[in-house]
Design a protein around this motif. Structure first.
Motif, PDB file in Angstrom:
ATOM      1  N   ALA A  42     -29.690  19.933 -33.732  1.00 14.93           N
ATOM      2  CA  ALA A  42     -29.312  18.734 -32.970  1.00 14.93           C
ATOM      3  C   ALA A  42     -27.842  18.832 -32.552  1.00 14.93           C
ATOM      4  O   ALA A  42     -26.979  19.123 -33.367  1.00 14.93           O
ATOM      5  CB  ALA A  42     -29.530  17.488 -33.824  1.00 14.93           C
ATOM      6  N   GLU A  43     -27.567  18.602 -31.273  1.00 18.80           N
ATOM      7  CA  GLU A  43     -26.196  18.698 -30.782  1.00 18.80           C
ATOM      8  C   GLU A  43     -25.893  17.551 -29.827  1.00 18.80           C
ATOM      9  O   GLU A  43     -26.773  16.998 -29.180  1.00 18.80           O
ATOM     10  CB  GLU A  43     -25.972  20.038 -30.084  1.00 18.80           C
ATOM     11  N   HIS A  44     -24.604  17.221 -29.768  1.00 20.22           N
ATOM     12  CA  HIS A  44     -24.116  16.133 -28.922  1.00 20.22           C
ATOM     13  C   HIS A  44     -23.493  16.763 -27.681  1.00 20.22           C
ATOM     14  O   HIS A  44     -22.325  17.153 -27.683  1.00 20.22           O
ATOM     15  CB  HIS A  44     -23.092  15.313 -29.711  1.00 20.22           C
ATOM     16  N   VAL A  45     -24.260  16.862 -26.603  1.00 20.26           N
ATOM     17  CA  VAL A  45     -23.851  17.626 -25.426  1.00 20.26           C
ATOM     18  C   VAL A  45     -22.595  17.059 -24.776  1.00 20.26           C
ATOM     19  O   VAL A  45     -21.727  17.818 -24.310  1.00 20.26           O
ATOM     20  CB  VAL A  45     -25.011  17.693 -24.397  1.00 20.26           C
ATOM     21  N   THR A  46     -22.444  15.734 -24.737  1.00 20.01           N
ATOM     22  CA  THR A  46     -21.291  15.144 -24.054  1.00 20.01           C
ATOM     23  C   THR A  46     -19.986  15.322 -24.830  1.00 20.01           C
ATOM     24  O   THR A  46     -18.936  14.901 -24.360  1.00 20.01           O
ATOM     25  CB  THR A  46     -21.525  13.640 -23.802  1.00 20.01           C
ATOM     26  N   GLU A  47     -20.056  15.953 -26.004  1.00 18.43           N
ATOM     27  CA  GLU A  47     -18.838  16.176 -26.774  1.00 18.43           C
ATOM     28  C   GLU A  47     -17.985  17.269 -26.136  1.00 18.43           C
ATOM     29  O   GLU A  47     -16.810  17.088 -25.865  1.00 18.43           O
ATOM     30  CB  GLU A  47     -19.197  16.541 -28.217  1.00 18.43           C
ATOM     31  N   TYR A  48     -18.587  18.448 -25.908  1.00 20.48           N
ATOM     32  CA  TYR A  48     -17.877  19.563 -25.278  1.00 20.48           C
ATOM     33  C   TYR A  48     -18.663  20.191 -24.131  1.00 20.48           C
ATOM     34  O   TYR A  48     -18.097  20.964 -23.358  1.00 20.48           O
ATOM     35  CB  TYR A  48     -17.563  20.661 -26.305  1.00 20.48           C
ATOM     36  N   GLY A  49     -19.946  19.913 -24.036  1.00 20.65           N
ATOM     37  CA  GLY A  49     -20.774  20.524 -23.014  1.00 20.65           C
ATOM     38  C   GLY A  49     -21.965  21.242 -23.630  1.00 20.65           C
ATOM     39  O   GLY A  49     -22.190  21.197 -24.841  1.00 20.65           O
TER      40      GLY A  49
END
Length: 491
Positions: A228-235
């Motif tokens: 799971a990753e938070h795309v809007t954090e760095y891309g």
């Protein structure tokens, strides 16, 4: 990992707006207060000399577990924890006398060396810098795992677009403190002599390559394990290791501009202000926040463009390093107090904190520029907030050292001065600071392992604290072990 749980994890770290500046400063005040209590225990009781197993236990309890408690159990009542740290320190200070410093053993040198010269180091070891960088590493490592548990308040998680949060400050502080110590090599070199650009770039790439490799490894592992990753954090592809990895070569390039603008502080502010003008007066700001992810640039726009803000933060850290690292010059006996405050290291750091704080409030004030902090953009208000926060925290650590260990820099030999500095430094924080990036990498690996093996969002309070406590013990144990075996891992 089930798709529905992965989606739940992504939602858990998305869409947050942060918390107030007062809330963030109240929680993070536990760091300097812990250092204060440690310093009183050491200066009054020499509790950590010799460094026995009980002393190690108390050291880790104070400097690691208090941070964990501050960001979890005591997050809703930070001032209660602050009082529990401050009052014992004051009480012990008022009811005891300073302990006698440990005598430095005088051994006849086998062969005279430069290090054994009576001349003191121009850039002495500063315990307050070690303390702050170590404490910052501890709270960073604690937060990257704790954020995946419900016991870690959502207001501390990174804000989506606008706002301030504890973890927003964490990434900026990591870069700022790296800049602070990186300027040491420049201060050691002869004034005015700058190596050719080609040599500076080659040297910088030696520092960059390991970090860029770690960035690639993280990218491959995250994509390959369907993490799971938070795309809007760095891309989509960018991560924090890429940001750290690209800093050295760009700093080498900006050293050429330093010849025209001979102030790291001014250079960093000009860069951040120029970036803000571009954000506000072109389509760059909307592009970063709302564009569709159609190509490599648009997919990684947050990491690529926020790098400009992080570069400015790194340069600002170097500016504080030029103040904090050199030896303070002795004052004439009859110098007025105002002159001592202006010319002392503590006074200069405090003045720097005041200037950055004033600029920050001007940038966000309704009667100023009315801007809003954005870690995602790494815009001007974010840059100024990071500079202000770190400068005042370092000023507090410097004040604690100045007040409780006033004789560190009054030694007559390098050996004696280093011994005094060692006695005034927490071994736990020194260990985290000594191998900071290696410990940070281990923290990232452990965070991934825990999240792949345990449904962190379904853990209760006791289970969460048990896992986080074990995680903190492992990190502290590795850091202390590396220090005990005299191992420094340079990445």
């Amino acid at each position: 990992m089930p798709k529905d749980y992965k989606q739940l994890k992504q939602e858990h770290v998305s869409g947050h707006t942060g918390s107030s500046l007062f809330d963030i400063h109240s929680v993070s005040l536990a760091m300097p207060l812990t250092i204060l209590l440690w310093s009183v225990l050491q200066s009054r009781m020499r509790l950590f000399t010799p460094y026995t197993l009980p002393a190690c236990f108390v050291d880790v309890l104070l400097n690691c577990f208090v941070t964990l408690l501050a960001t979890t159990v005591y997050s809703s009542s930070p001032w209660l924890l602050n009082l529990l740290l401050f009052l014992p320190a004051v009480l012990l200070y008022l009811t005891s006398e300073p302990a006698h410093p440990r005598a430095v053993p005088h051994k006849p040198p086998k062969k005279p060396t430069k290090d054994q010269d009576s001349e003191l180091d121009r850039l002495p070891v500063k315990p307050f810098i070690t303390h702050y960088r170590g404490a910052m590493m501890v709270i960073t490592c604690v937060s990257i795992l704790a954020v995946d548990f419900r016991i870690f308040p959502r207001r501390f998680a990174k804000a989506e677009n606008w706002g301030t949060s504890l973890m927003d400050m964490g990434v900026g502080s990591f870069v700022f403190t790296n800049g602070l110590v990186s300027v040491r090599s420049s201060l050691k070199s002869d004034a005015g002599r700058l190596a050719p650009l080609s040599k500076r770039l080659v040297a910088s790439m030696r520092h960059s390559l390991p970090l860029l490799v770690l960035g690639v490894i993280r990218l491959v592992s995250v994509k390959g394990l369907d993490y799971a990753e938070h795309v809007t954090e760095y891309g989509v592809h960018w991560n924090f290791f890429f940001t750290l990895g690209f800093l050295p070569p760009f700093v080498a390039l900006f050293q050429s501009a330093f010849a025209m603008v001979p102030s790291y502080a001014l250079l960093s502010f000009v860069l951040a202000a120029t970036y803000e003008v571009v954000l506000d007066n072109t389509t760059l700001g909307p592009f970063i926040l709302t564009a569709k992810r159609t190509d490599l640039l648009s997919q990684n726009r947050e990491g690529i463009f926020s790098f400009i803000g992080y570069l400015a933060i790194f340069l600002a850290g170097q500016a504080l390093g030029t103040i904090a690292l050199p030896r303070s010059q002795p004052f004439p006996r009859n110098s007025p107090l105002s002159a001592k405050l202006r010319q002392s290291v503590l006074g200069k750091i405090a003045l720097s904190a005041l200037v950055w704080t004033a600029l920050f409030h001007i940038s966000i004030s309704y009667y100023g520029f009315g801007l809003t902090v954005s870690r995602r953009l790494a815009n001007l208000p974010y840059f100024l907030w990071v500079c202000s926060y770190n400068s005042y925290q370092i000023a507090l650590c410097c004040a604690i050292e100045t007040f409780l260990f006033p004789n560190i820099y009054k030694a007559t030999t390098r050996q004696e001065e280093r011994q005094r500095a060692m006695d005034a430094t927490s071994t736990a924080l020194h260990s985290f600071n000594r191998n900071g990036l290696a410990v940070f990498l281990l923290a990232n690996l452990l965070t991934g392992l825990v999240n792949m093996g345990i449904p962190t969002l379904h853990m209760g309070v006791l289970e969460s604290m048990g896992i986080l406590g074990t995680y903190a013990v492992v990190l502290a144990g590795v850091a202390l072990g590396l220090n005990r075996w005299d191992i420094s891992i340079r990445l």
